[in-house]
Design a protein around this motif. Structure first.
Motif, PDB file in Angstrom:
ATOM      1  N   SER A  83      24.018  20.216   2.195  1.00  0.00           N
ATOM      2  CA  SER A  83      23.561  19.028   2.908  1.00  0.00           C
ATOM      3  C   SER A  83      23.502  17.847   1.946  1.00  0.00           C
ATOM      4  N   VAL A  84      23.393  16.667   2.519  1.00  0.00           N
ATOM      5  CA  VAL A  84      23.266  15.441   1.735  1.00  0.00           C
ATOM      6  C   VAL A  84      22.039  14.678   2.222  1.00  0.00           C
ATOM      7  N   LYS A  85      21.469  13.881   1.323  1.00  0.00           N
ATOM      8  CA  LYS A  85      20.314  13.070   1.688  1.00  0.00           C
ATOM      9  C   LYS A  85      20.769  11.716   2.189  1.00  0.00           C
ATOM     10  N   LYS A  86      20.157  11.286   3.280  1.00  0.00           N
ATOM     11  CA  LYS A  86      20.422   9.952   3.791  1.00  0.00           C
ATOM     12  C   LYS A  86      19.541   8.960   3.042  1.00  0.00           C
ATOM     13  N   ALA A  87      19.761   7.692   3.289  1.00  0.00           N
ATOM     14  CA  ALA A  87      19.007   6.653   2.598  1.00  0.00           C
ATOM     15  C   ALA A  87      17.516   6.740   2.901  1.00  0.00           C
ATOM     16  N   ASP A  88      17.161   7.216   4.107  1.00  0.00           N
ATOM     17  CA  ASP A  88      15.742   7.318   4.451  1.00  0.00           C
ATOM     18  C   ASP A  88      15.116   8.626   3.974  1.00  0.00           C
ATOM     19  N   GLY A  89      15.893   9.470   3.283  1.00  0.00           N
ATOM     20  CA  GLY A  89      15.360  10.696   2.703  1.00  0.00           C
ATOM     21  C   GLY A  89      15.567  11.950   3.523  1.00  0.00           C
ATOM     22  N   PRO A  93      23.336  18.038   7.456  1.00  0.00           N
ATOM     23  CA  PRO A  93      24.361  18.990   7.016  1.00  0.00           C
ATOM     24  C   PRO A  93      25.665  18.286   6.678  1.00  0.00           C
ATOM     25  N   ARG A  94      26.344  18.802   5.671  1.00  0.00           N
ATOM     26  CA  ARG A  94      27.614  18.230   5.227  1.00  0.00           C
ATOM     27  C   ARG A  94      28.743  19.166   5.638  1.00  0.00           C
ATOM     28  N   PRO A  95      29.614  18.749   6.567  1.00  0.00           N
ATOM     29  CA  PRO A  95      30.748  19.604   6.945  1.00  0.00           C
ATOM     30  C   PRO A  95      31.690  19.829   5.761  1.00  0.00           C
TER      31      PRO A  95
END
Length: 120
Positions: A83-89, A93-95
């Motif tokens: 997974s990756v973190k978005k700007a809001d934390g 999930p990362r395909p």
């Protein structure tokens, strides 16, 4: 696989994006681990939900996890733990492309899949 005569990357990419639905399954194949290759006498198989895979390429290389779901339209899989973190934390999930993973354990709940692998 979608047959394209050209070796130009743009045309290869276009063929993948515009592939008909009945050919997208061939884009979802991933390599089997050495143990599974020896057991089933195959190099690769289509990835399904419940398989355990190891990511071989990218930022998450080395991560091992279960396949949560398969995105047939985009020819991608979602692996638990990638997974990756978005700007809001928040984590999303990362395909992952199936060509960048190796199947380490198969989900054999489907009897047809099990029969196909055993060669019966």
């Amino acid at each position: 696989m979608v047959r394209v005569i050209s070796s130009q990357p743009r045309k290869q990419r276009k063929a993948r994006y515009n592939a008909p639905h009945h050919m997208r399954g061939s884009l979802l194949h991933a390599a089997l681990s050495k143990e599974l290759q020896g057991k089933y006498k195959r190099r690769s198989i289509r990835v399904i939900k419940g398989d355990t895979v190891k990511v071989l390429r990218g930022d998450h290389a080395g991560t091992e996890g279960l396949v949560d779901y398969v995105i047939t339209r985009d020819a991608r899989i979602v692996v638990d733990g990638v997974s990756v973190k978005k700007a809001d934390g928040t984590e999303v999930p990362r395909p992952v492309d199936p060509s960048n993973v190796m199947i380490t354990d198969l989900n054999l709940e489907d009897k047809r899949r099990e029969q196909k692998l055993s060669g019966e």
